[in-house]
Design a protein around this motif. Sequence first.
Motif, PDB file in Angstrom:
ATOM      1  N   GLN A 203       0.835  -1.213   0.000  1.00 55.05           N
ATOM      2  CA  GLN A 203       0.000   0.000   0.000  1.00 55.05           C
ATOM      3  C   GLN A 203       0.860   1.249   0.000  1.00 55.05           C
ATOM      4  O   GLN A 203       0.536   2.241  -0.652  1.00 55.05           O
ATOM      5  N   LEU A 204       1.957   1.216   0.752  1.00 52.29           N
ATOM      6  CA  LEU A 204       2.845   2.380   0.802  1.00 52.29           C
ATOM      7  C   LEU A 204       3.281   2.743  -0.615  1.00 52.29           C
ATOM      8  O   LEU A 204       3.260   3.910  -1.007  1.00 52.29           O
ATOM      9  N   ILE A 205       3.651   1.736  -1.391  1.00 55.39           N
ATOM     10  CA  ILE A 205       4.145   2.001  -2.744  1.00 55.39           C
ATOM     11  C   ILE A 205       2.981   2.339  -3.684  1.00 55.39           C
ATOM     12  O   ILE A 205       3.033   3.330  -4.413  1.00 55.39           O
ATOM     13  N   ALA A 206       1.910   1.551  -3.615  1.00 57.88           N
ATOM     14  CA  ALA A 206       0.783   1.771  -4.532  1.00 57.88           C
ATOM     15  C   ALA A 206       0.140   3.141  -4.299  1.00 57.88           C
ATOM     16  O   ALA A 206      -0.270   3.811  -5.237  1.00 57.88           O
ATOM     17  N   GLN A 207       0.051   3.564  -3.029  1.00 54.57           N
ATOM     18  CA  GLN A 207      -0.611   4.832  -2.682  1.00 54.57           C
ATOM     19  C   GLN A 207       0.392   5.971  -2.513  1.00 54.57           C
ATOM     20  O   GLN A 207       0.039   7.031  -2.021  1.00 54.57           O
ATOM     21  N   HIS A 246      -3.784   3.347   9.008  1.00 52.65           N
ATOM     22  CA  HIS A 246      -2.487   3.878   8.555  1.00 52.65           C
ATOM     23  C   HIS A 246      -2.294   3.730   7.047  1.00 52.65           C
ATOM     24  O   HIS A 246      -1.207   3.412   6.574  1.00 52.65           O
ATOM     25  N   GLY A 247      -3.364   3.917   6.297  1.00 52.38           N
ATOM     26  CA  GLY A 247      -3.246   3.884   4.850  1.00 52.38           C
ATOM     27  C   GLY A 247      -3.173   2.490   4.269  1.00 52.38           C
ATOM     28  O   GLY A 247      -2.890   2.329   3.085  1.00 52.38           O
ATOM     29  N   TRP A 377      -3.688  12.048   6.232  1.00 52.13           N
ATOM     30  CA  TRP A 377      -4.665  11.858   5.156  1.00 52.13           C
ATOM     31  C   TRP A 377      -5.524  10.632   5.389  1.00 52.13           C
ATOM     32  O   TRP A 377      -6.628  10.522   4.873  1.00 52.13           O
ATOM     33  N   ASN A 378      -5.010   9.686   6.197  1.00 50.86           N
ATOM     34  CA  ASN A 378      -5.797   8.485   6.496  1.00 50.86           C
ATOM     35  C   ASN A 378      -7.009   8.812   7.367  1.00 50.86           C
ATOM     36  O   ASN A 378      -7.939   8.041   7.464  1.00 50.86           O
ATOM     37  N   LEU A 379      -6.998   9.988   8.003  1.00 49.47           N
ATOM     38  CA  LEU A 379      -8.129  10.411   8.845  1.00 49.47           C
ATOM     39  C   LEU A 379      -8.920  11.539   8.166  1.00 49.47           C
ATOM     40  O   LEU A 379      -9.628  12.292   8.810  1.00 49.47           O
ATOM     41  N   ARG A 380      -8.789  11.655   6.841  1.00 44.89           N
ATOM     42  CA  ARG A 380      -9.393  12.786   6.129  1.00 44.89           C
ATOM     43  C   ARG A 380     -10.886  12.910   6.425  1.00 44.89           C
ATOM     44  O   ARG A 380     -11.390  14.005   6.699  1.00 44.89           O
ATOM     45  N   THR A 399      -5.282  17.540   0.776  1.00 45.90           N
ATOM     46  CA  THR A 399      -4.389  16.431   1.128  1.00 45.90           C
ATOM     47  C   THR A 399      -3.383  16.292  -0.016  1.00 45.90           C
ATOM     48  O   THR A 399      -3.709  16.583  -1.177  1.00 45.90           O
ATOM     49  N   ALA A 400      -2.174  15.882   0.340  1.00 43.07           N
ATOM     50  CA  ALA A 400      -1.095  15.836  -0.648  1.00 43.07           C
ATOM     51  C   ALA A 400      -0.894  14.438  -1.232  1.00 43.07           C
ATOM     52  O   ALA A 400      -0.265  14.294  -2.274  1.00 43.07           O
ATOM     53  N   ILE A 401      -1.429  13.433  -0.557  1.00 43.23           N
ATOM     54  CA  ILE A 401      -1.132  12.039  -0.924  1.00 43.23           C
ATOM     55  C   ILE A 401      -2.432  11.241  -1.059  1.00 43.23           C
ATOM     56  O   ILE A 401      -3.328  11.434  -0.230  1.00 43.23           O
ATOM     57  N   PRO A 402      -2.600  10.393  -2.090  1.00 44.05           N
ATOM     58  CA  PRO A 402      -1.605   9.969  -3.100  1.00 44.05           C
ATOM     59  C   PRO A 402      -1.350  10.999  -4.195  1.00 44.05           C
ATOM     60  O   PRO A 402      -0.390  10.866  -4.923  1.00 44.05           O
ATOM     61  N   GLN A 403      -2.245  12.012  -4.314  1.00 47.68           N
ATOM     62  CA  GLN A 403      -1.932  13.149  -5.173  1.00 47.68           C
ATOM     63  C   GLN A 403      -2.619  14.359  -4.570  1.00 47.68           C
ATOM     64  O   GLN A 403      -3.530  14.218  -3.765  1.00 47.68           O
ATOM     65  N   LEU A 404      -2.185  15.546  -4.998  1.00 49.37           N
ATOM     66  CA  LEU A 404      -2.752  16.769  -4.428  1.00 49.37           C
ATOM     67  C   LEU A 404      -4.258  16.800  -4.659  1.00 49.37           C
ATOM     68  O   LEU A 404      -4.735  16.635  -5.779  1.00 49.37           O
TER      69      LEU A 404
END
Length: 407
Positions: A203-207, A246-247, A377-380, A399-404
Motif C-alpha cells: 500500500q505504501l508504494i501503490a498509494q 495507517h493507509g 490523510w488516512n483520517l481525512r 491532502t497531498a497524498i496519493p496526489q494533491l
Amino acid sequence: MKCRFCQASLENVFLDLGGAPPSNAFLREADLSAPELYFPLRLYTCAKCHLVQVDEVQKHDALFSSDYIYFSSYSRSWLAHAERFVTQAVQRLALGPESLVMEVASNDGYLLQYIKARGIPCVGIEPTAGTAAAARERGIETIERFFGSQFAQTFVAERRTADLVIGNNVLAHVPDLNDFVAALAIVLAHEGVVTVEFPHLLQLIAQRQFDTVYHEHFSYFSFHTAQRIFAAHGLRIWDVEELSTHGGSLRLWVCHEDAWHRTMPAVGALLAKESVSGMLDMAYYEGFQTEADGIKNDFLTFLIGCKRNGKHVVGYGAAAKGNTLLNYAGVRPDLLGYVVDASPHKQGRWLPGSRIPVVAESRIQETRPDYVVIFPWNLREEITAQLAYIRDWGGKFVTAIPQLNVS
Ligand SMILES: [Zn+2]
C-alpha cells in the motif's frame, strides 16, 4: 551496511529524503534559539529478502527521549480500532480470567483498558515514562522496559507465558528485528497467538505514501518478507487481515510452528496477490523516488501559488507524516502559518525542522484560513467532518497524498 534481518549487504536505494530531525522532537520556545539534530533519511531495499529499511539505526536516545509525547488515547478512531480488535481477539481465542494478555509498546493503555474491562489479566511493556505512567493511572500493570529476548526470558522465568501477545505498530520501529521476533516466540504460550499490525509496503508504494517514512520507522514489510522473518524464529503466520488503518496495514495472526491453529486461505491469497504485484522482483522497488518527488513538487507549487495570491494556508495534525512532507518540501511558517493538533502535549510547541507552531483548534475559528492541509490523510473523513465549519467562509481541505487534492 547489512540488512537487519538477513545480513545481506544493502546497495539498492529505495528512497532518499535528505536530512531531517526526528519527527517527534517537538521544540519548546527555548529550543528555537538552538540548532537541531538532523539525521539522513534514506531507505534501502534488501536485494535478498526485500526488507525495505533505514540505512542506519540512529541512537535510541535521540529518537525516543523520555519527553516522547505521543499518547494513543488522543485519537478517537484509533481507540475504536483497538476496541474492535479486543472484541474480535477475545472471542476468537476464547480468552478469559485464566489467560494472560501482553501488549508490547502498550503506550498509555489505550488498548489494554478494553482487555482489563473484560476481566482478563494483562500486562503492558512500554519504555517511555510518560505514557507508562498514564497507563498505570488507568490501573494497567505496565513494565517500563524495551521488549527483547533478555526481557522475555526473565519475564517467563518469573511469571508465565502469554496466551495473546499484541504488537500493534511496533514491529516497524524495532531496531533489532531478529531479537524482537525471537522474544515474541519466548513469551508466547505453546498454543498462544501473537498479533502484529504494521503498514503494508504494498500500500505504501501503490498509494505513494512516502510521508510514512521517518527515522523512527526502521522497517517496511511486504507479507512475504514478514513471513520469512517469523519463520526464521519458529513462528507461523496462520491468518492475515488487510486493514484500512495507517493507509493500509496488515494484521498477522501468528503461532508456534507446531501449534494447532490451521493456516487460513487468506495467507496463500495474500502471498499470491503480492507475487502478481511484482513484489518479489527488485524492479518493483525502483522508481519510488520519482513518485515522492512528484508529490512534493505539486504540494510546494500549491503552497507557493497560495502565497502569491494572498491565500492563508494552515495545517491539521502534528504527526510524523506531516513532518516528513514539510521537511522534505522545505516548507516554513511563511508558507504554512500553523498546525492544529488535538493533543495538549503538542500545543504550544513547534514542529521539528520546519519550526511551524502547533496550536489548538480554536485558532482556525479566529483566523478563518482559506485552506487547511490535513496531514494525517488516512483520517481525512474524520477531520473534514470535525472541521466542516470552515466551509462557512469558503475554506477548503487539502491532502497531498496519493496526489494533491483540494476540495
Ligand atoms: Zn535482507
